[in-house]
Design a protein around this motif. Structure first.
Motif, PDB file in Angstrom:
ATOM      1  N   LEU A 239       4.868  -4.923   0.804  1.00  0.00           N
ATOM      2  CA  LEU A 239       4.436  -4.160  -0.354  1.00  0.00           C
ATOM      3  C   LEU A 239       5.455  -4.236  -1.491  1.00  0.00           C
ATOM      4  N   THR A 240       4.923  -4.346  -2.703  1.00  0.00           N
ATOM      5  CA  THR A 240       5.749  -4.245  -3.901  1.00  0.00           C
ATOM      6  C   THR A 240       6.241  -2.809  -4.064  1.00  0.00           C
ATOM      7  N   ALA A 241       7.123  -2.607  -5.031  1.00  0.00           N
ATOM      8  CA  ALA A 241       7.590  -1.249  -5.298  1.00  0.00           C
ATOM      9  C   ALA A 241       6.432  -0.338  -5.685  1.00  0.00           C
ATOM     10  N   GLU A 242       5.511  -0.830  -6.507  1.00  0.00           N
ATOM     11  CA  GLU A 242       4.366  -0.003  -6.872  1.00  0.00           C
ATOM     12  C   GLU A 242       3.500   0.287  -5.647  1.00  0.00           C
ATOM     13  N   GLY A 243       3.350  -0.698  -4.765  1.00  0.00           N
ATOM     14  CA  GLY A 243       2.626  -0.450  -3.526  1.00  0.00           C
ATOM     15  C   GLY A 243       3.276   0.636  -2.693  1.00  0.00           C
ATOM     16  N   GLN A 244       4.602   0.641  -2.652  1.00  0.00           N
ATOM     17  CA  GLN A 244       5.310   1.668  -1.888  1.00  0.00           C
ATOM     18  C   GLN A 244       5.202   3.038  -2.560  1.00  0.00           C
ATOM     19  N   ARG A 245       5.185   3.065  -3.887  1.00  0.00           N
ATOM     20  CA  ARG A 245       4.986   4.351  -4.567  1.00  0.00           C
ATOM     21  C   ARG A 245       3.622   4.931  -4.202  1.00  0.00           C
ATOM     22  N   LEU A 246       2.605   4.079  -4.186  1.00  0.00           N
ATOM     23  CA  LEU A 246       1.264   4.538  -3.836  1.00  0.00           C
ATOM     24  C   LEU A 246       1.195   4.953  -2.373  1.00  0.00           C
ATOM     25  N   LEU A 247       1.842   4.171  -1.499  1.00  0.00           N
ATOM     26  CA  LEU A 247       1.844   4.519  -0.077  1.00  0.00           C
ATOM     27  C   LEU A 247       2.570   5.846   0.147  1.00  0.00           C
ATOM     28  N   GLY A 248       3.707   6.042  -0.522  1.00  0.00           N
ATOM     29  CA  GLY A 248       4.429   7.302  -0.393  1.00  0.00           C
ATOM     30  C   GLY A 248       3.591   8.483  -0.843  1.00  0.00           C
ATOM     31  N   ALA A 249       2.816   8.296  -1.913  1.00  0.00           N
ATOM     32  CA  ALA A 249       1.925   9.358  -2.377  1.00  0.00           C
ATOM     33  C   ALA A 249       0.833   9.637  -1.353  1.00  0.00           C
ATOM     34  N   ASN A 250       0.338   8.579  -0.698  1.00  0.00           N
ATOM     35  CA  ASN A 250      -0.688   8.774   0.335  1.00  0.00           C
ATOM     36  C   ASN A 250      -0.123   9.490   1.558  1.00  0.00           C
TER      37      ASN A 250
END
Length: 260
Positions: A239-250
């Motif tokens: 995951l990209t950083a943005e992907g990880q931001r979204l995953l962390g929010a989930n």
């Protein structure tokens, strides 16, 4: 002062395998967010959290995983005097009973020659944090409570049947709660594999289903969905950083659903 401990377990997407995060920008952490590194010069001490974190078995260059973004969301809900302590225990390429690029297995009680048991390492690291409460040599953390356990692992187990992987995952949850009584009431949240990974490797469906159905099998567990397609940096897996931001929010949304 309460210190809310966030335990992070898993393989490369838990650790983070990206370089596009912004440690001094949008990914800078609130000063109330701390970490207990498992490697590097600060290993064994409580220090301010800064991406990339340094888990047990960290391998350069490292990246940003979901725990930092999760903690940033959590910090917004806490009293000003409270703290968050991230305990990262991850190693890329590791599976329940086998491993890929880095040696290590997660299944409790399982022995594989040349591969450390990462579940045992996790128990030792969590215990070290709890035992070190108010030890000035480590860093004063006040009243510690385990707030959540975040799990992101499964790429190395791709191809296994749902029931087989589910049995191993369930043992991780139940043994962690048995071995660490302070975690008995903490939400355990499993994250889904990247959608791009499943598209590239359809035989991972069994593992994906086992992760998604964890809350149907064990009380006080949750599920964090993966970000949309296109949030990986290698075509399929990481995951990209943005992907990880979204995953962390989930992860945080799943946490809030469990705790109210």
């Amino acid at each position: 002062m309460t210190t809310h401990i966030v335990v992070l377990l898993g393989q490369s997407n838990a650790n983070g395998s990206n370089t596009d995060f912004e440690p001094d920008g949008r990914d800078a952490r609130d000063p109330r967010i701390l970490t207990f590194p498992g490697s590097g010069p600060d290993a064994g001490r409580i220090v301010p959290a800064r991406e990339p974190l340094a888990p047990i078995g960290a391998h350069p260059p490292g990246g940003m995983g979901p725990a930092g973004p999760f903690a940033s969301h959590l910090a917004e809900t806490l009293p000003d005097e409270d703290r968050i302590l991230i305990v990262p225990i991850t190693m890329g390429g590791t599976g329940m009973r086998g491993h890929g690029s880095y040696a290590g297995v997660w299944l409790p009680g399982f022995e594989k020659e040349g591969a450390p048991n990462l579940f045992d390492a996790a128990i030792a690291q969590i215990s070290a944090v709890l035992d070190a409460a108010d030890d000035p040599r480590v860093g004063v953390i006040g009243d510690p409570r385990i707030a959540a356990v975040l799990w992101h692992q499964g790429e190395s187990d791709g191809g296994r049947e749902e029931a087989d992987y589910a049995a191993d995952l369930d043992l991780v949850v139940t043994e962690l709660r048995r071995r660490i009584p302070e975690a008995a009431d903490a939400p355990f949240i499993a994250g889904q594999l990247p959608r791009d990974r499943l598209r590239a490797f359809p035989d991972h469906q069994g593992v994906c289903d086992a992760l998604r159905r964890l809350p149907e099998r064990i009380p006080n567990t949750g599920f964090a969905d993966a970000p949309p397609l296109g949030h990986v940096n290698d075509g399929s897996t990481h995951l990209t950083a943005e992907g990880q931001r979204l995953l962390g929010a989930n992860y945080f949304a799943a946490y809030r659903e469990l705790v109210g």
